[in-house]
Motif scaffolding. Structure first.
Motif, PDB file in Angstrom:
ATOM      1  N   GLY A   1      76.309 -49.203 -70.880  1.00 48.54           N
ATOM      2  CA  GLY A   1      76.104 -47.751 -70.907  1.00 48.54           C
ATOM      3  C   GLY A   1      75.622 -47.126 -69.626  1.00 48.54           C
ATOM      4  N   HIS A   2      75.730 -47.837 -68.484  1.00 44.48           N
ATOM      5  CA  HIS A   2      75.238 -47.303 -67.210  1.00 44.48           C
ATOM      6  C   HIS A   2      76.263 -46.348 -66.601  1.00 44.48           C
ATOM      7  CE1 HIS A   2      73.654 -47.691 -62.940  1.00 44.48           C
ATOM      8  NE2 HIS A   2      72.599 -47.337 -63.639  1.00 44.48           N
ATOM      9  N   ASP A   3      75.896 -45.091 -66.460  1.00 46.76           N
ATOM     10  CA  ASP A   3      76.829 -44.058 -66.013  1.00 46.76           C
ATOM     11  C   ASP A   3      77.284 -44.250 -64.571  1.00 46.76           C
ATOM     12  OD1 ASP A   3      76.675 -42.839 -68.488  1.00 46.76           O
ATOM     13  OD2 ASP A   3      75.051 -41.499 -67.894  1.00 46.76           O
ATOM     14  N   ASP A   4      76.338 -44.575 -63.672  1.00 51.07           N
ATOM     15  CA  ASP A   4      76.702 -44.746 -62.255  1.00 51.07           C
ATOM     16  C   ASP A   4      77.699 -45.892 -62.074  1.00 51.07           C
ATOM     17  OD1 ASP A   4      75.066 -42.665 -61.571  1.00 51.07           O
ATOM     18  OD2 ASP A   4      73.369 -43.929 -61.007  1.00 51.07           O
ATOM     19  N   SER A   5      77.556 -46.935 -62.887  1.00 50.42           N
ATOM     20  CA  SER A   5      78.455 -48.084 -62.771  1.00 50.42           C
ATOM     21  C   SER A   5      79.865 -47.733 -63.239  1.00 50.42           C
ATOM     22  CB  SER A   5      77.908 -49.263 -63.582  1.00 50.42           C
ATOM     23  OG  SER A   5      76.719 -49.763 -63.008  1.00 50.42           O
ATOM     24  N   ILE A   6      79.978 -46.962 -64.304  1.00 55.73           N
ATOM     25  CA  ILE A   6      81.324 -46.590 -64.770  1.00 55.73           C
ATOM     26  C   ILE A   6      81.985 -45.663 -63.762  1.00 55.73           C
ATOM     27  CG2 ILE A   6      80.791 -44.509 -66.126  1.00 55.73           C
ATOM     28  CD1 ILE A   6      83.107 -47.388 -67.200  1.00 55.73           C
ATOM     29  N   GLN A   7      81.199 -44.851 -63.073  1.00 54.06           N
ATOM     30  CA  GLN A   7      81.759 -43.989 -62.028  1.00 54.06           C
ATOM     31  C   GLN A   7      82.234 -44.814 -60.838  1.00 54.06           C
ATOM     32  OE1 GLN A   7      82.461 -40.728 -62.216  1.00 54.06           O
ATOM     33  NE2 GLN A   7      81.719 -40.826 -64.327  1.00 54.06           N
ATOM     34  N   ALA A   8      81.461 -45.877 -60.504  1.00 53.29           N
ATOM     35  CA  ALA A   8      81.868 -46.768 -59.411  1.00 53.29           C
ATOM     36  C   ALA A   8      83.164 -47.494 -59.763  1.00 53.29           C
ATOM     37  CB  ALA A   8      80.755 -47.772 -59.119  1.00 53.29           C
ATOM     38  N   LEU A   9      83.279 -47.920 -61.027  1.00 57.57           N
ATOM     39  CA  LEU A   9      84.499 -48.595 -61.469  1.00 57.57           C
ATOM     40  C   LEU A   9      85.686 -47.632 -61.462  1.00 57.57           C
ATOM     41  CD1 LEU A   9      83.262 -50.815 -64.421  1.00 57.57           C
ATOM     42  CD2 LEU A   9      84.257 -51.600 -62.276  1.00 57.57           C
ATOM     43  N   LYS A  10      85.429 -46.383 -61.774  1.00 60.82           N
ATOM     44  CA  LYS A  10      86.497 -45.379 -61.735  1.00 60.82           C
ATOM     45  C   LYS A  10      87.047 -45.250 -60.315  1.00 60.82           C
ATOM     46  CE  LYS A  10      87.413 -40.512 -62.842  1.00 60.82           C
ATOM     47  NZ  LYS A  10      86.815 -39.238 -63.341  1.00 60.82           N
ATOM     48  N   THR A  11      86.144 -45.270 -59.343  1.00 60.57           N
ATOM     49  CA  THR A  11      86.568 -45.210 -57.942  1.00 60.57           C
ATOM     50  C   THR A  11      87.376 -46.455 -57.576  1.00 60.57           C
ATOM     51  OG1 THR A  11      84.588 -43.930 -57.381  1.00 60.57           O
ATOM     52  CG2 THR A  11      85.748 -44.970 -55.563  1.00 60.57           C
TER      53      THR A  11
ATOM     54  N   VAL B   1      91.490 -51.460 -56.964  1.00 59.58           N
ATOM     55  CA  VAL B   1      90.667 -52.672 -56.931  1.00 59.58           C
ATOM     56  C   VAL B   1      90.495 -53.243 -58.337  1.00 59.58           C
ATOM     57  CG1 VAL B   1      88.408 -53.625 -56.279  1.00 59.58           C
ATOM     58  CG2 VAL B   1      89.455 -51.835 -54.887  1.00 59.58           C
ATOM     59  N   VAL B   2      90.529 -52.376 -59.345  1.00 63.09           N
ATOM     60  CA  VAL B   2      90.354 -52.783 -60.742  1.00 63.09           C
ATOM     61  C   VAL B   2      91.624 -52.440 -61.518  1.00 63.09           C
ATOM     62  CG1 VAL B   2      88.996 -52.431 -62.841  1.00 63.09           C
ATOM     63  CG2 VAL B   2      87.871 -52.441 -60.626  1.00 63.09           C
ATOM     64  N   SER B   3      92.048 -53.353 -62.365  1.00 56.55           N
ATOM     65  CA  SER B   3      93.256 -53.116 -63.153  1.00 56.55           C
ATOM     66  C   SER B   3      92.991 -52.090 -64.258  1.00 56.55           C
ATOM     67  CB  SER B   3      93.744 -54.420 -63.781  1.00 56.55           C
ATOM     68  OG  SER B   3      92.828 -54.860 -64.770  1.00 56.55           O
ATOM     69  N   LYS B   4      94.082 -51.506 -64.745  1.00 56.68           N
ATOM     70  CA  LYS B   4      93.973 -50.509 -65.803  1.00 56.68           C
ATOM     71  C   LYS B   4      93.391 -51.116 -67.083  1.00 56.68           C
ATOM     72  CE  LYS B   4      96.646 -46.927 -68.192  1.00 56.68           C
ATOM     73  NZ  LYS B   4      96.149 -47.211 -69.558  1.00 56.68           N
ATOM     74  N   GLU B   5      93.778 -52.358 -67.399  1.00 56.53           N
ATOM     75  CA  GLU B   5      93.285 -53.020 -68.608  1.00 56.53           C
ATOM     76  C   GLU B   5      91.778 -53.207 -68.553  1.00 56.53           C
ATOM     77  OE1 GLU B   5      97.480 -53.498 -68.178  1.00 56.53           O
ATOM     78  OE2 GLU B   5      95.846 -54.034 -66.811  1.00 56.53           O
TER      79      GLU B   5
END
Length: 542
Positions: A248-258, A264-268
């Motif tokens: 549930g960490h918001d900053d981390s999900i934003q980093a993954l979105k970037t 760098v990260v797959s859609k799955e």
């Protein structure tokens, strides 16, 4: 058998090759890895030079297995009452020193409402002990520290850190970390990062960040990810962000979105993490917690110090109006409150110059006839002047016409008049024209207090005091006292004598009270007051 040929074999010593025989010779595993076993400390020392490289490599693998394992929850864990995951934001939970249990704000708020409705003393939602005073809370905290309560020890460390005592803070953090407190590990990483009381040490900083992350500390996990990304180890950074985002960490999900945007990260992976993130966030929600959030926002507004009282300033001299309405005059023509000083000065000017009597503000010809005054009020009320509507409502109230009074006062309250809110609170308390309703009484008191009505604030303080909410009561008294309210400063003095208010808070309120009173003074107002006093004395003599 040669030693390096048997390295990693479970049944033979990696150094001398001796086989393990039940009840005769037992082999012990290497302290840092699980690759080899030894029959003695001597064999382990002899084999160290040959095994060191593989040992370090395997130890790093084992460490990563632990580090990148998805925790079941954050370091906050679950609320011990509702059993829902605690939000990561510390301001959405609270801890009482009686039991050192961290309770979600939803359960805390629900307990407060229950106690308020039943007019019970405030107690801990978990252990049901009566909430302690500040001194009792400090004693309770020290007892918990002495009992090696890791949460209490960490909080003690935070207090030392905030006071600038980094040495004591370091000692508390270290002890709490040894007992397994994730927040203490994180605090230690900060100390090693900035070199506060300790030498800067990146290795120790990283160690404590990892220990905190392993225990579910999301900020520690995010910091590790950031470090890995800066060192171009994006694979490790992504794993950290995924683990934190899953909790549930918001900053981390934003980093993954970037990362996903840049390929760098797959859609799955991103979709799966996004779903897990939302599930974790939703798991922390409840109706009670939503109500508590609304109450917290309300409290932020309620306990904000108003710049002035609900009466504001005189529109002529621009000095704050006295809380005593007898020291001001309401002009029925424009429904503005003028201080007695300006009213007296203008009247003397008109008398000396032989002018007819007019309003000091709008210069409209004034009349002393009750019919004219009432007509002016009605005109202003029809124009939705809040003060005029309130004044008519108050007149009807004094005549006992409660239904009509309620109608006018309700309208004035909607228009934002503080005095209308205050009078409505009295009607709901006494059941005059309406059914008694403590909830609505408190609502109107709060609305009046927010608008700067000191009497409403004083009544709220008394209510909180009767229900055992000493801290809230003292806050109300302080705010009212700083507006120049005499009864509040007297009650605050009593709270200080009884040990319910701190010396610094009382001293600051005392200074604020005197400053507020002095701000309402002027030579014109003093002259007007002396004239009024002389008139009263003359009437008494006659």
């Amino acid at each position: 058998m040669v030693a390096n040929e048997v390295e990693g074999a479970d049944s033979c010593c990696a150094s001398c090759g001796i086989a393990e025989v039940d009840e005769i010779k037992l082999l012990k595993t290497c302290d840092d890895c699980d690759l080899v076993r030894y029959c003695s400390d001597k064999c382990q020392q002899d084999h160290q030079s040959q095994h060191e490289a593989k040992c370090k490599e395997r130890a790093a693998e084992l460490r990563d297995d632990i580090l990148f394992r998805q925790p079941e929850s954050t370091h906050m864990g679950d609320c011990p009452i509702c059993f829902l995951p605690l939000p990561f934001e510390h301001q959405k939970s609270m801890m009482n020193t009686c039991c050192s249990k961290i309770i979600c704000d939803g359960c805390h708020h629900a307990n407060q409402l229950r106690e308020r409705e039943a007019r019970l003393q405030n107690t801990c939602p978990f252990c049901r002990k009566i909430l302690p005073t500040k001194k009792e809370a400090e004693m309770n905290a020290m007892k918990r520290v002495a009992a090696n309560d890791r949460v209490a020890i960490h909080i003690e460390g935070v207090k030392h850190y905030q006071s600038g005592d980094f040495e004591s803070a370091f000692e508390c953090y270290t002890k709490a970390a040894e007992l397994g407190n994730a927040m203490a590990h994180y605090e230690l990483s900060v100390l090693y990062q900035y070199g506060e009381h300790v030498e800067k040490d990146e290795k120790k900083e990283n160690y404590h960040l990892e220990e905190a992350a392993i225990r579910g500390h999301l900020e520690a996990r995010y910091d590790l990810a950031t470090k890995e990304a800066r060192n171009d180890r994006f694979g490790r950074a992504v794993y950290h962000w995924i683990i934190a985002a899953n909790l549930g960490h918001d900053d981390s999900i934003q980093a993954l979105k970037t990362c996903y945007t840049h390929g760098v990260v797959s859609k799955e992976w991103f979709d799966a993490t996004l779903s897990a993130h939302q599930a974790s966030v939703d798991a922390t929600k409840s109706l009670q917690r939503e109500a508590a959030t609304e109450a917290m926002v309300r409290d932020e507004i309620l306990f904000r110090q108003p710049e002035s009282s609900h009466l504001g300033s005189c529109p002529i001299c621009l000095l704050p109006l006295s809380l005593t309405l007898m020291k001001s005059r309401v002009q029925s023509c424009c429904m503005k409150i003028i201080c007695r000083g300006c009213a007296y000065t203008d009247r003397m000017r008109q008398r000396n110059e032989g002018l007819e009597r007019t309003c000091p503000l709008c210069a409209t010809k004034t009349s002393q006839r009750e019919e004219d005054i009432h007509m002016n009020k009605m005109k202003r009320a029809e124009a939705n002047d809040p003060f005029a509507v309130m004044e008519i409502g108050r007149e009807l109230y004094r005549k006992g016409c409660y239904d009509n009074a309620f109608e006018y006062l309700s309208k004035a309250a909607v228009l934002g008049d503080a005095m209308a809110h205050y009078h409505l609170s009295l009607m709901y308390r006494k059941g005059e024209g309406v059914e008694k309703d403590m909830g609505k009484e408190l609502y109107h008191l709060e609305e009046a207090a927010i608008a700067g009505h000191p009497d409403a604030r004083y009544n709220l303080a008394g209510y909180e005091d009767r229900n055992g909410s000493i801290e809230r009561s003292v806050k109300h008294y302080i705010i009212a006292a700083k507006l120049g309210h005499d009864e509040s400063i007297q009650m605050l003095k009593k709270c200080y004598v009884d040990g319910k208010a701190e010396k610094d808070d009382f001293a600051a309120a005392l200074r604020g009270h005197q400053a507020a009173v002095d701000a309402t003074k002027s030579p014109q107002r003093e002259e007007a007051a002396n004239v009024d006093l002389a008139k009263q004395s003359s009437k008494l003599r006659n």
